[in-house]
Design a protein around this motif. Structure first.
Motif, PDB file in Angstrom:
ATOM      1  N   GLU A 209      24.402  66.271  62.303  1.00 32.16           N
ATOM      2  CA  GLU A 209      23.796  65.378  61.312  1.00 32.16           C
ATOM      3  C   GLU A 209      23.479  66.104  60.014  1.00 32.16           C
ATOM      4  OE1 GLU A 209      22.825  61.704  60.136  1.00 32.16           O
ATOM      5  OE2 GLU A 209      23.230  62.051  62.273  1.00 32.16           O
ATOM      6  N   LEU A 210      23.034  67.350  60.119  1.00 32.66           N
ATOM      7  CA  LEU A 210      22.533  68.069  58.946  1.00 32.66           C
ATOM      8  C   LEU A 210      23.600  68.851  58.179  1.00 32.66           C
ATOM      9  CD1 LEU A 210      19.205  69.516  60.428  1.00 32.66           C
ATOM     10  CD2 LEU A 210      19.400  67.706  58.720  1.00 32.66           C
ATOM     11  N   CYS A 211      24.558  69.420  58.892  1.00 29.61           N
ATOM     12  CA  CYS A 211      25.481  70.377  58.256  1.00 29.61           C
ATOM     13  C   CYS A 211      26.330  69.828  57.109  1.00 29.61           C
ATOM     14  CB  CYS A 211      26.377  71.016  59.318  1.00 29.61           C
ATOM     15  SG  CYS A 211      25.514  72.303  60.263  1.00 29.61           S
ATOM     16  N   PRO A 212      26.688  68.551  57.113  1.00 27.05           N
ATOM     17  CA  PRO A 212      27.506  68.083  55.972  1.00 27.05           C
ATOM     18  C   PRO A 212      26.753  68.025  54.643  1.00 27.05           C
ATOM     19  CG  PRO A 212      27.822  66.666  57.900  1.00 27.05           C
ATOM     20  CD  PRO A 212      26.652  67.550  58.192  1.00 27.05           C
TER      21      PRO A 212
ATOM     22  N   LEU B 145      32.405  72.258  61.389  1.00 23.91           N
ATOM     23  CA  LEU B 145      31.625  72.061  60.162  1.00 23.91           C
ATOM     24  C   LEU B 145      31.250  73.399  59.523  1.00 23.91           C
ATOM     25  CD1 LEU B 145      29.277  69.173  61.378  1.00 23.91           C
ATOM     26  CD2 LEU B 145      31.010  68.997  59.582  1.00 23.91           C
ATOM     27  N   LEU B 146      30.842  74.358  60.353  1.00 25.26           N
ATOM     28  CA  LEU B 146      30.421  75.660  59.821  1.00 25.26           C
ATOM     29  C   LEU B 146      31.599  76.441  59.236  1.00 25.26           C
ATOM     30  CD1 LEU B 146      27.830  76.843  62.506  1.00 25.26           C
ATOM     31  CD2 LEU B 146      27.466  75.481  60.450  1.00 25.26           C
TER      32      LEU B 146
ATOM     33  N   CYS C 277      32.934  76.494  55.402  1.00 24.54           N
ATOM     34  CA  CYS C 277      32.434  77.356  54.326  1.00 24.54           C
ATOM     35  C   CYS C 277      32.889  78.790  54.613  1.00 24.54           C
ATOM     36  CB  CYS C 277      30.913  77.279  54.202  1.00 24.54           C
ATOM     37  SG  CYS C 277      29.973  77.956  55.586  1.00 24.54           S
ATOM     38  N   ALA C 278      33.029  79.586  53.566  1.00 30.86           N
ATOM     39  CA  ALA C 278      33.544  80.958  53.701  1.00 30.86           C
ATOM     40  C   ALA C 278      32.668  81.790  54.624  1.00 30.86           C
ATOM     41  CB  ALA C 278      33.635  81.607  52.322  1.00 30.86           C
ATOM     42  N   GLU C 279      31.348  81.589  54.531  1.00 27.14           N
ATOM     43  CA  GLU C 279      30.422  82.366  55.366  1.00 27.14           C
ATOM     44  C   GLU C 279      30.655  82.079  56.855  1.00 27.14           C
ATOM     45  OE1 GLU C 279      28.563  81.776  51.333  1.00 27.14           O
ATOM     46  OE2 GLU C 279      29.680  80.536  52.772  1.00 27.14           O
ATOM     47  N   GLY C 280      30.913  80.823  57.180  1.00 30.57           N
ATOM     48  CA  GLY C 280      31.155  80.457  58.576  1.00 30.57           C
ATOM     49  C   GLY C 280      32.440  81.059  59.110  1.00 30.57           C
ATOM     50  N   ARG C 281      33.500  80.997  58.306  1.00 29.48           N
ATOM     51  CA  ARG C 281      34.782  81.585  58.741  1.00 29.48           C
ATOM     52  C   ARG C 281      34.657  83.096  58.918  1.00 29.48           C
ATOM     53  NH1 ARG C 281      36.328  77.905  54.802  1.00 29.48           N
ATOM     54  NH2 ARG C 281      36.662  79.533  53.237  1.00 29.48           N
ATOM     55  N   ALA C 282      33.906  83.732  58.023  1.00 23.01           N
ATOM     56  CA  ALA C 282      33.722  85.187  58.127  1.00 23.01           C
ATOM     57  C   ALA C 282      33.008  85.549  59.430  1.00 23.01           C
ATOM     58  CB  ALA C 282      32.931  85.693  56.923  1.00 23.01           C
TER      59      ALA C 282
END
Length: 407
Positions: free
Chosen positions: A256-259, A298-299, A302-307
């Motif tokens: 619910e929050l991540c988008p 969802l995570l 973003c670049a931080e999530g993929r890293a």
């Protein structure tokens, strides 16, 4: 025990079981109280289940006890006691709004009466569906929210109020009223419970927060603080201490929050990616696995999530492992994660690792089996993007090369 034929008019038309607390609605039909109240208050119906007629307003607030029928049923049970039939006890009369208002007023007089009244409210809450509706109408929700806000963290009053509020199954309109009337202060109180409360209270808090944020406005969704995500992730990290219901609530809350706004980055900084990868290594329940992959997808937008995914030793491997093993939905989410990585983070080292852990073989397999059209399109897109790097690799099984797209 011998087979005993129960008189038809002793049976509830909804459950077809012997009635223990018969009540009559305005259409003249008698039901067992627990069943008709579930029909009215939980299922939100306003018709008679038998006649389909719209019920009068009084039926939606108070059903009429059928004392005569109850006594006949009790007498029949007594006569047939020799056949193993137990006599049904005389039910307690249901509470009304006036009684609840008095309890709430007594609770405000002193801390000692407050604790006693909270215990009484909890007992009333657990008795019936109708009682929960009466508690809402009498203003109990506002009282409970205020109690949670003003009580010390971990106090008996706070824990009791949380338990009652959770078991009330608060309606959407009342959830919105909690946020409007108590706002930031109430959410901060639930945050403190997540940090310092016992596991049961933390479970209630996370499930309440999930319900609240489902009806929150965009500004509230964007304004969630970093520490909040850290505590949600901690619930997932300590999932063995929580019920599966609470763990699912934490995952749904992240969905619910991540988008919204920078929430993806906040969840990543709270440790979300590494915790989800660790959990995916062992998860077996289909719906939980789908939720985890949904959050991870969802995570990874973003670049931080993929890293963080690539930094984890098992990140790519565990995502690939879930493809074609759980469900079409899980496969689709896993391939979406890999697509995000290949589009925006595909270094030579990453592409080599994808070969080594079997990602490429799995993507080739997706093209050959019964997967959704979207999943196949994404798998084909990934393979085309990296055709030059992967086509001649011995890591791709020979029998799959025929299905490999050309660059």
């Amino acid at each position: 025990m011998e087979e005993i034929e129960v008189p038809a008019h002793f049976l509830c038309p909804i459950s077809l079981q012997l009635m223990r607390d018969p009540v009559t609605v305005s259409t003249g039909i008698t039901y067992d109280r627990v069943n008709i109240e579930r029909w009215l208050f939980t299922c939100k119906n306003n018709t008679c289940p038998v006649t389909k007629q719209v019920l009068q307003e009084t039926d939606l607030t108070s059903t009429t006890p059928n004392h005569t029928l109850r006594r006949l049923i009790q007498a029949w049970c007594t006569i047939n006691a020799c056949h193993g039939i137990e006599r049904i006890p005389t039910p307690q009369p249901p509470v009304d709004k006036t009684q609840i208002v008095k309890i709430l007023n007594d609770a405000k007089k002193s801390p000692s009466t407050g604790r006693k009244c909270l215990r009484r409210l909890r007992s009333i809450t657990l008795q019936s569906e109708r009682n929960r509706s009466c508690l809402e109408a009498a203003g109990a929700i506002e009282f409970l929210a205020t109690t949670i806000t003003k009580s010390d963290d971990g106090s008996d009053e706070c824990d009791e109020a949380l338990s009652i509020l959770y078991h009330l199954n608060v309606s959407e309109s009342y959830l919105k009223s909690i946020v409007i009337n108590n706002g930031e202060e109430f959410l901060e109180s639930l945050m403190r419970v997540l940090k310092c409360g016992n596991y049961q209270s933390r479970s209630y808090a996370i499930m309440l927060l999930k319900s609240i944020f489902e009806v929150a406005d965009p500004f509230q969704l964007i304004s969630v603080k970093q520490e909040f995500f850290t505590e949600i992730v901690n619930v997932l990290r300590d999932h063995h201490q929580f019920s599966q219901q609470a763990s699912k609530a934490a995952l749904k809350l992240l969905v619910e929050l991540c988008p919204w706004g920078r929430n993806r980055i906040k969840a990543v900084e709270g440790g979300g990616v590494s915790v989800l990868v660790d959990l995916l290594l062992d998860v077996t329940e289909r719906r939980v696995c789908e939720l985890m992959l949904n959050v991870l997808d969802l995570l990874c937008r973003c670049a931080e999530g993929r890293a963080e995914l690539l930094k984890h030793g098992a990140g790519l491997a565990v995502v690939s492992k879930k493809i074609l093993r759980v469900s079409h939905a899980a496969s689709d989410r896993a391939v979406r994660i890999l697509c995000s990585v290949c589009k925006f983070s595909a270094t030579a080292r990453v592409l080599q690792e994808m070969l080594q852990v079997g990602v490429v073989s799995k993507l080739c397999l997706v093209l050959q089996v019964d997967a959704s059209v979207k999943t196949k399109e994404r798998a084909r897109e990934i393979l085309k993007l990296n055709a030059r790097a992967w086509r001649d690799s011995p890591c791709v099984p020979a029998h799959l090369l025929s299905s490999y797209p050309s660059s």
